[in-house]
Write a protein that holds these residues in place. Structure first.
Motif, PDB file in Angstrom:
ATOM      1  N   PHE A  84      -7.075  -6.748   4.934  1.00 39.14           N
ATOM      2  CA  PHE A  84      -8.491  -6.525   4.800  1.00 39.14           C
ATOM      3  C   PHE A  84      -9.020  -6.126   3.329  1.00 39.14           C
ATOM      4  CE2 PHE A  84      -7.369  -4.545   9.037  1.00 39.14           C
ATOM      5  CZ  PHE A  84      -7.694  -5.925   9.991  1.00 39.14           C
ATOM      6  N   ALA A  85     -10.058  -6.062   3.344  1.00 42.45           N
ATOM      7  CA  ALA A  85     -10.779  -5.810   2.012  1.00 42.45           C
ATOM      8  C   ALA A  85     -10.089  -4.592   1.055  1.00 42.45           C
ATOM      9  CB  ALA A  85     -12.204  -5.389   1.805  1.00 42.45           C
ATOM     10  N   ASN A  86      -9.789  -4.983  -0.272  1.00 42.54           N
ATOM     11  CA  ASN A  86      -8.885  -4.119  -1.018  1.00 42.54           C
ATOM     12  C   ASN A  86      -7.595  -4.123  -0.648  1.00 42.54           C
ATOM     13  OD1 ASN A  86     -11.201  -3.501  -2.828  1.00 42.54           O
ATOM     14  ND2 ASN A  86     -11.964  -2.144  -1.322  1.00 42.54           N
ATOM     15  N   PHE A  87      -6.934  -4.754  -0.099  1.00 41.32           N
ATOM     16  CA  PHE A  87      -5.288  -5.279   0.298  1.00 41.32           C
ATOM     17  C   PHE A  87      -5.192  -3.910   1.272  1.00 41.32           C
ATOM     18  CE2 PHE A  87      -5.870  -7.488  -3.672  1.00 41.32           C
ATOM     19  CZ  PHE A  87      -5.146  -8.819  -3.215  1.00 41.32           C
ATOM     20  N   ARG A  88      -6.064  -3.743   2.045  1.00 45.13           N
ATOM     21  CA  ARG A  88      -5.644  -2.733   3.055  1.00 45.13           C
ATOM     22  C   ARG A  88      -5.358  -3.247   4.413  1.00 45.13           C
ATOM     23  NH1 ARG A  88     -10.860   0.506   4.273  1.00 45.13           N
ATOM     24  NH2 ARG A  88      -9.485   2.183   5.144  1.00 45.13           N
ATOM     25  N   GLY A  89      -4.628  -2.577   5.226  1.00 43.19           N
ATOM     26  CA  GLY A  89      -4.070  -2.934   6.284  1.00 43.19           C
ATOM     27  C   GLY A  89      -3.688  -1.695   7.500  1.00 43.19           C
ATOM     28  N   GLY A  90      -3.599  -2.106   8.606  1.00 49.47           N
ATOM     29  CA  GLY A  90      -3.276  -1.222   9.609  1.00 49.47           C
ATOM     30  C   GLY A  90      -4.453  -0.975  10.539  1.00 49.47           C
ATOM     31  N   PHE A  91      -4.146  -0.441  11.633  1.00 50.71           N
ATOM     32  CA  PHE A  91      -5.205  -0.456  12.721  1.00 50.71           C
ATOM     33  C   PHE A  91      -6.013   0.876  12.266  1.00 50.71           C
ATOM     34  CE2 PHE A  91      -6.730   1.732  16.432  1.00 50.71           C
ATOM     35  CZ  PHE A  91      -7.217   0.773  17.217  1.00 50.71           C
ATOM     36  N   SER A  92      -5.880   1.749  11.349  1.00 49.50           N
ATOM     37  CA  SER A  92      -6.589   2.867  10.714  1.00 49.50           C
ATOM     38  C   SER A  92      -7.847   2.263  10.110  1.00 49.50           C
ATOM     39  CB  SER A  92      -5.863   3.749   9.959  1.00 49.50           C
ATOM     40  OG  SER A  92      -5.534   2.972   8.820  1.00 49.50           O
ATOM     41  N   VAL A  93      -7.797   0.937   9.664  1.00 47.57           N
ATOM     42  CA  VAL A  93      -8.880   0.457   9.175  1.00 47.57           C
ATOM     43  C   VAL A  93     -10.090   0.222  10.111  1.00 47.57           C
ATOM     44  CG1 VAL A  93      -9.724  -1.664   7.623  1.00 47.57           C
ATOM     45  CG2 VAL A  93      -7.415  -0.656   7.189  1.00 47.57           C
ATOM     46  N   LEU A  94      -9.417  -0.279  11.212  1.00 46.06           N
ATOM     47  CA  LEU A  94     -10.546  -0.606  12.354  1.00 46.06           C
ATOM     48  C   LEU A  94     -11.148   0.629  12.822  1.00 46.06           C
ATOM     49  CD1 LEU A  94      -8.277  -3.336  14.115  1.00 46.06           C
ATOM     50  CD2 LEU A  94     -10.172  -3.622  12.257  1.00 46.06           C
ATOM     51  N   VAL A  95     -10.707   1.851  12.603  1.00 47.92           N
ATOM     52  CA  VAL A  95     -11.291   2.758  13.140  1.00 47.92           C
ATOM     53  C   VAL A  95     -11.859   3.865  11.959  1.00 47.92           C
ATOM     54  CG1 VAL A  95     -10.124   2.998  15.319  1.00 47.92           C
ATOM     55  CG2 VAL A  95      -9.272   4.076  13.290  1.00 47.92           C
ATOM     56  N   ASP A  96     -12.148   2.977  10.843  1.00 49.42           N
ATOM     57  CA  ASP A  96     -12.586   3.792   9.710  1.00 49.42           C
ATOM     58  C   ASP A  96     -14.199   3.304   9.279  1.00 49.42           C
ATOM     59  OD1 ASP A  96     -12.786   5.269   7.478  1.00 49.42           O
ATOM     60  OD2 ASP A  96     -11.307   4.066   6.340  1.00 49.42           O
ATOM     61  N   PHE A  97     -14.764   3.708   8.300  1.00 50.83           N
ATOM     62  CA  PHE A  97     -16.186   3.364   8.143  1.00 50.83           C
ATOM     63  C   PHE A  97     -16.500   1.888   8.356  1.00 50.83           C
ATOM     64  CE2 PHE A  97     -15.425   7.173   5.518  1.00 50.83           C
ATOM     65  CZ  PHE A  97     -16.226   8.057   6.055  1.00 50.83           C
ATOM     66  N   THR A  98     -15.458   0.906   7.964  1.00 54.79           N
ATOM     67  CA  THR A  98     -15.746  -0.198   7.963  1.00 54.79           C
ATOM     68  C   THR A  98     -15.242  -1.117   9.222  1.00 54.79           C
ATOM     69  OG1 THR A  98     -13.772  -1.019   6.803  1.00 54.79           O
ATOM     70  CG2 THR A  98     -15.705  -0.578   5.449  1.00 54.79           C
ATOM     71  N   GLY A  99     -14.844  -0.430  10.110  1.00 62.16           N
ATOM     72  CA  GLY A  99     -14.270  -0.888  11.437  1.00 62.16           C
ATOM     73  C   GLY A  99     -15.141  -1.624  11.932  1.00 62.16           C
ATOM     74  N   GLY A 100     -16.540  -1.200  12.364  1.00 57.19           N
ATOM     75  CA  GLY A 100     -17.482  -1.788  13.136  1.00 57.19           C
ATOM     76  C   GLY A 100     -17.727  -3.336  12.670  1.00 57.19           C
ATOM     77  N   TYR A 101     -17.904  -3.323  11.223  1.00 51.96           N
ATOM     78  CA  TYR A 101     -18.147  -4.672  10.915  1.00 51.96           C
ATOM     79  C   TYR A 101     -17.123  -5.634  11.101  1.00 51.96           C
ATOM     80  CZ  TYR A 101     -21.547  -2.226   7.891  1.00 51.96           C
ATOM     81  OH  TYR A 101     -22.678  -1.367   7.547  1.00 51.96           O
ATOM     82  N   ILE A 102     -15.869  -5.298  11.140  1.00 54.93           N
ATOM     83  CA  ILE A 102     -14.906  -6.071  11.342  1.00 54.93           C
ATOM     84  C   ILE A 102     -14.510  -6.413  12.804  1.00 54.93           C
ATOM     85  CG2 ILE A 102     -12.345  -6.392  11.261  1.00 54.93           C
ATOM     86  CD1 ILE A 102     -12.182  -4.336   8.753  1.00 54.93           C
ATOM     87  N   TRP A 103     -14.991  -5.445  13.751  1.00 59.13           N
ATOM     88  CA  TRP A 103     -14.795  -5.634  15.141  1.00 59.13           C
ATOM     89  C   TRP A 103     -15.813  -6.781  15.538  1.00 59.13           C
ATOM     90  CZ3 TRP A 103     -10.804  -4.135  17.824  1.00 59.13           C
ATOM     91  CH2 TRP A 103     -10.193  -2.976  17.552  1.00 59.13           C
ATOM     92  N   SER A 104     -16.835  -6.626  14.969  1.00 56.97           N
ATOM     93  CA  SER A 104     -17.936  -7.630  15.247  1.00 56.97           C
ATOM     94  C   SER A 104     -17.772  -9.257  14.778  1.00 56.97           C
ATOM     95  CB  SER A 104     -19.038  -7.070  14.990  1.00 56.97           C
ATOM     96  OG  SER A 104     -19.520  -7.145  13.670  1.00 56.97           O
TER      97      SER A 104
END
Length: 196
Positions: A84-104
């Motif tokens: 994910f952006a800035n070399f982040r990974g894990g399910f926590s990214v999907l429930v963070d601030f940017t998660g809604g963008y990624i889910w869609s």
């Protein structure tokens, strides 16, 4: 007594083929590269060109491969790979601030891959732009809603106002560029026999 022949051949079902999986993996790799082009912001939501990547894959490869590729990307990132952006990974990214963008993204990629088949090429191109902008609206709405729900220090109106100035104009331009480039790339890949 002779009974009429009532048997009929069903239309062949579209199953996920090895070719689909290869393309989905390639699309996930493209999204991984594009996702690292980002500018961190103090709000926690970085400025990225991921909308360009999602639109591009949908327009270029069609709704099925766009959907599959974006799902593979999300699943790999959720499993912990730092893609994910800035070399982040894990399910926590999907429930963070940017998660809604990624889910869609799968919905957006599928919409960007739709178009009205017509002999009129202008109508066909216009339909690609229309579906891509519908996908963008869904993406911005889903992302903004999750961001507003998690940002205790910002109201929904504050998130909307910030998005309309920091993200939406940039994403509109990126969507237009991705559609234009994607249409040409799709034609090139079809002529080369790489895509259908």
């Amino acid at each position: 007594m002779i009974l009429p022949n009532t048997t009929h051949t069903a239309a062949p079902s579209r199953r996920i083929t090895t070719r689909d999986l290869v393309f989905a993996g390639m699309i996930a790799a493209i999204l991984t590269i594009i996702s690292q082009i980002s500018v961190p912001m103090p709000t926690g939501v970085p400025i990225t060109i991921q909308v360009f990547g999602i639109t591009l894959i949908g327009v270029t490869f069609g709704w099925r491969l766009g959907l599959y590729g974006s799902l593979v990307y999300i699943l790999l990132g959720a499993a912990g790979l730092p893609i994910f952006a800035n070399f982040r990974g894990g399910f926590s990214v999907l429930v963070d601030f940017t998660g809604g963008y990624i889910w869609s993204w799968p919905i957006m990629a599928a919409l960007c891959g739709l178009h009205i088949k017509s002999e009129n090429k202008k109508l066909e191109s216009a339909s690609i732009f229309l579906f891509s902008f519908i996908g963008l609206v869904i993406n911005e709405t889903a992302g903004g809603m999750q961001w507003a729900a998690l940002a205790g220090d910002m109201s929904a109106w504050g998130v909307f106002t910030y998005s309309m100035t920091a993200f939406v104009p940039k994403d509109i331009v990126l969507t237009i560029l991705a559609v234009i480039f994607g249409i040409q790339l799709r034609k090139t890949l079809k002529r080369a026999g790489i895509t259908r």
